[in-house]
Motif scaffolding. Structure first.
Motif, PDB file in Angstrom:
ATOM      1  N   PHE A 149       0.791  -1.107  -0.182  1.00 18.14           N
ATOM      2  CA  PHE A 149       0.040  -0.063   0.213  1.00 18.14           C
ATOM      3  C   PHE A 149       1.049   1.266   0.145  1.00 18.14           C
ATOM      4  N   SER A 150       0.389   2.167  -0.507  1.00 17.93           N
ATOM      5  CA  SER A 150       1.371   3.641  -0.869  1.00 17.93           C
ATOM      6  C   SER A 150      -0.129   4.536  -0.551  1.00 17.93           C
ATOM      7  N   GLY A 151       0.474   5.740   0.018  1.00 22.35           N
ATOM      8  CA  GLY A 151      -0.812   6.599   0.155  1.00 22.35           C
ATOM      9  C   GLY A 151      -0.153   7.802   0.880  1.00 22.35           C
ATOM     10  N   ARG A 152      -0.723   9.042   0.778  1.00 20.08           N
ATOM     11  CA  ARG A 152      -0.350   9.900   1.333  1.00 20.08           C
ATOM     12  C   ARG A 152      -0.765  10.673   3.061  1.00 20.08           C
ATOM     13  N   VAL A 153       0.079  10.636   3.747  1.00 15.89           N
ATOM     14  CA  VAL A 153      -0.297  10.574   5.193  1.00 15.89           C
ATOM     15  C   VAL A 153      -1.584  12.036   5.706  1.00 15.89           C
ATOM     16  N   ASN A 154      -1.966  12.272   5.848  1.00 18.20           N
ATOM     17  CA  ASN A 154      -3.608  12.782   5.814  1.00 18.20           C
ATOM     18  C   ASN A 154      -3.125  13.397   7.879  1.00 18.20           C
ATOM     19  N   VAL A 186       4.355   7.135   1.728  1.00 17.72           N
ATOM     20  CA  VAL A 186       4.456   6.542   2.469  1.00 17.72           C
ATOM     21  C   VAL A 186       4.213   5.316   1.809  1.00 17.72           C
ATOM     22  N   ARG A 187       5.453   4.336   2.045  1.00 15.21           N
ATOM     23  CA  ARG A 187       4.952   3.065   1.279  1.00 15.21           C
ATOM     24  C   ARG A 187       5.340   1.896   2.710  1.00 15.21           C
ATOM     25  N   LEU A 188       4.505   1.061   2.557  1.00 14.88           N
ATOM     26  CA  LEU A 188       4.095  -0.039   3.191  1.00 14.88           C
ATOM     27  C   LEU A 188       3.638  -1.475   2.521  1.00 14.88           C
ATOM     28  N   SER A 189       3.722  -2.205   3.540  1.00 14.77           N
ATOM     29  CA  SER A 189       5.207  -3.753   3.503  1.00 14.77           C
ATOM     30  C   SER A 189       4.502  -4.152   4.407  1.00 14.77           C
ATOM     31  N   ALA A 190       3.993  -5.706   4.199  1.00 12.24           N
ATOM     32  CA  ALA A 190       4.218  -6.646   5.562  1.00 12.24           C
ATOM     33  C   ALA A 190       4.822  -7.662   5.845  1.00 12.24           C
TER      34      ALA A 190
END
Lengths: 375, 332
Positions: free
Chosen positions: A299-304, A342-346
């Motif tokens: 997932f990647s997205g802008r932190v609000n 931010v780009r997230l992984s798990a």
């Protein structure tokens, strides 16, 4: 001894079905917690076990005896009420004696039992006080004492901590846990809407939703292997993120192309026939890890918004469409991430896969469609 | 003028005068007597604020003084004076004369009987009715019926019950319900209200009939105020319905029961109308208030009549104080 068996138990008020198909085996010495959103029928189920509400379908057995039509006092249960329900005109001692006097127990034995309960609950100095002269926590202890003196097979707790303030709630929760340890043979059923109480007290949790049982299991089972999206989102805070996607590779591991660009690998095995299925992947906020640009991400997205809680920081990403925002929980303080992408992984072991709201891990179980939202 | 208009006009003038009194009295205090300006502005404001409560209380104090306090003092004075001697002070002569009259002691005894029987039975029946009508569908209709006698004046109730006890000669059809039933069962008609001692109870039933509704309404509200969980806890504890009622519910509403009991007691101590309308104190049914009326207005002996009034007041006062005390305690 105190085995409790519920078989296809149902409750309806006229044509309104509040509870249906409740099957549950509770063995002696367990501490079972009923948890669920408000209106799920958890208190009703407890009151049916107590005998305060009529069971309109199915069968309830205590110790192998069907007790559907047995009055509450003969079921071998004792109940602790949400508002304590102490008799306001009786002293603490009289409150605890009441049930025993009704049962015409010899006075010496009554005194002995009250003495014992007072010792366990440290109520000695309070025995001659009226309930109105007690604090909330003390009243709760008296309510528990009133149950203990009856030496019941099953203890029923109906949201016993919800009228206490936060600090007292933690203290009393620990007291209840210790009480359970001191009486290992007693069976306890505990109703709460607070998942922390459920997670810390229960030997098994029963998650109720939409008039049925969503899942039964130990606290960690529910946390690590939720059976469906409802349980996945109900247990854990903040709730588990659900991301829509499509299965692109099957086998011991499953690969999912996540809507919005990322790719997820899950440790959940899948069958060849699952190829191309629309699924939701579930990842708990605390299982997300930040990855560098260029690396594989889910997932990647802008932190609000960021919420720094000290040991962790919560990241709320910009919601896409009308969905709930994706939430990440990173160790440490990351205030500077606000407004950043931010780009997230798990870890694949932490990626859950739900098809048709049901976890692929439990594909052999009948689908439970739960329409209520978890939060 | 149309009476309705007249009524409205009276209301308008009355209310207008009240509002006018408060408004202008306040204005005069603030603007004329203690104006909030000049070198003493601060002192004037403080003084005005000290006087204001009394200004506003004055109409009520005046009316209560005129219609309550003055009559008490005057009655006390009359009870110590004698008519035959042109109103001369005679000390406690009226009291000792009264004490020597058997009729007074009969009234005293009957009042005590009323005092024991009526509040007890009204409260007991009221409690029973409140509990029994609480959980049934037509409970509200039953309650309305039981409450209805409250709307009837004591004299009206006396007349109704006089008909119930009505006696006709043996050979005519009985119109009194009680005698009709008795005749139907083959008995001879009784003149109920002339049977000494027991006729007291026939009169008491009338007041019980009226007051049960009052007790029921208050106690019904109190019963509903009992936390449902305490009743459920008692069920789980194994209490049967009687134990729940007597050991859980009644003790919790005891303060209300006391208030209902004492309120009815006050009514009973002043009982007059029912006895006046039904037997007028004959056949050994005399009560204090009717005795007072006899002396004061029939015999014209205001000395002994006032003494009787003072005795009634002395009996009522302690119960009144206790009642107010309990009502306040319950409100807290």
């Amino acid at each position: 001894m105190a085995d409790l068996v519920l078989t296809d138990v149902a409750k309806s008020y006229g044509s309104v079905n509040v509870l249906k198909h409740i099957d549950l085996d509770i063995s002696k010495g367990e501490l079972i917690v009923f948890v669920g959103p408000s209106g799920c029928g958890k208190s009703t189920l407890l009151r049916m076990i107590a005998g305060l509400e009529k069971i309109t379908g199915g069968e309830l057995q205590i110790d192998g005896m069907v007790v559907n039509d047995v009055p509450p006092s003969e079921r071998g249960i004792a109940m602790v009420f949400q508002s304590y329900a102490l008799y306001p005109h009786m002293t603490v001692r009289e409150n605890m004696q009441f049930a025993l006097k009704i049962a015409r127990m010899p006075k010496a034995e009554i005194d002995e039992r009250v003495e014992k309960a007072a010792r366990i609950l440290q109520l000695h100095n309070l025995l001659d006080r009226l309930p109105k002269a007690l604090s909330g926590g003390q009243r709760q202890r008296v309510a528990i004492g009133r149950s203990i003196v009856r030496d019941p097979k099953v203890y029923l707790f109906d949201e016993p901590l919800s009228n206490l303030d936060a600090a007292l709630r933690v203290a009393t929760r620990i007291e209840i846990a210790q009480l359970k340890e001191a009486m290992p043979d007693s069976t306890m059923i505990y109703v709460t809407h607070d998942q922390v109480e459920a997670m810390t007290l229960a030997s098994r949790i029963v998650v109720l939703a939409g008039g049925g049982i969503a899942q039964v299991g130990s606290p960690l089972e529910l946390y690590e292997r939720p059976e469906n999206e409802f349980v996945a989102q109900f247990i854990g805070s903040p709730a588990m993120n659900l991301l829509a996607g499509e299965i692109t590779a099957t086998g011991d591991r499953t690969t999912i192309a996540v809507e919005g660009g990322g790719t997820a690998v899950s440790g959940v095995p899948s069958l060849a026939g699952d190829m191309g299925k629309k699924v939701n992947i579930g990842i708990r906020p605390e299982d997300f890890v930040e990855t560098a640009e260029g690396a594989e991400h889910i997932f990647s997205g802008r932190v609000n918004i960021t919420e720094a809680l000290g040991e962790v920081t919560l990241l709320y990403f910009e919601p896409k469409g009308g969905d709930d925002p994706v939430i990440g929980k990173l160790q440490g303080i990351h205030k500077g991430l606000r407004g950043q992408t931010v780009r997230l992984s798990a870890d694949p072991a932490k990626v859950h896969v739900f098809h048709d709201t049901q976890s692929l891990l439990y594909r052999d179980r009948p689908v439970k469609r739960i329409t209520t939202k978890a939060h | 003028m149309n009476p309705a208009l007249q009524g409205l006009l009276t209301i308008a003038i009355g209310v207008g005068a009240c509002v006018g009194y408060f408004y202008f009295a306040n204005q005069i205090l603030d603007k004329v007597i203690f104006p909030a300006r000049g070198p003493n502005a601060g002192r004037n404001i403080n003084r005005a604020n000290h006087i204001r409560p009394w200004l506003f209380l004055f109409p009520a104090i005046f009316a209560l003084g005129l219609y309550l306090a003055y009559p008490v003092v005057e009655t006390l004075r009359l009870s110590l004076s004698d008519r035959e001697q042109g109103g001369a002070f005679v000390g406690l002569d009226n009291y000792s004369q009264m004490m020597s009259e058997p009729k007074f002691w009969e009234a005293m005894r009957n009042n005590m009987l009323w005092l024991i029987v009526v509040p007890a039975m009204s409260t007991a029946f009221g409690l029973l009715a409140a509990q029994l009508t609480d959980r049934i569908g037509w409970g509200n209709i039953a309650k309305s019926l039981i409450f209805m006698p409250m709307a009837i004046s004591f004299v009206g109730a006396g007349v109704i019950w006089k008909l119930v006890y009505e006696t006709r000669p043996d050979d005519i059809a009985q119109i009194g319900v009680l005698n009709a039933i008795l005749a139907g069962l083959g008995g001879a008609p009784q003149t109920w209200l002339t049977i000494p001692f027991w006729n007291n109870f026939f009169l008491m039933i009338v007041l019980v009939w009226i007051q049960t509704g009052f007790a029921m309404v208050i106690l019904s509200a109190a019963l509903r105020g009992i936390p449902e969980e305490t009743v459920e806890a008692a069920i789980v504890d194994g209490a049967n319905p009687f134990q729940i009622f007597f050991k859980i519910k009644v003790p919790q509403i005891m303060p209300t029961i006391v208030v209902v009991w004492t309120t009815i007691t006050l009514t009973v101590l002043k009982i007059f109308d029912i006895v006046f309308a039904m037997t007028n104190g004959q056949w050994e049914t005399q009560v204090l208030a009717n005795y007072m009326y006899d002396k004061l207005f029939r015999a014209g002996d205001w000395g002994v009549g006032s003494a009787a009034a003072i005795i009634i007041m002395l009996l009522v006062s302690p119960i009144l104080v206790w009642n107010v005390h309990n009502a306040r305690k319950e409100m807290r």
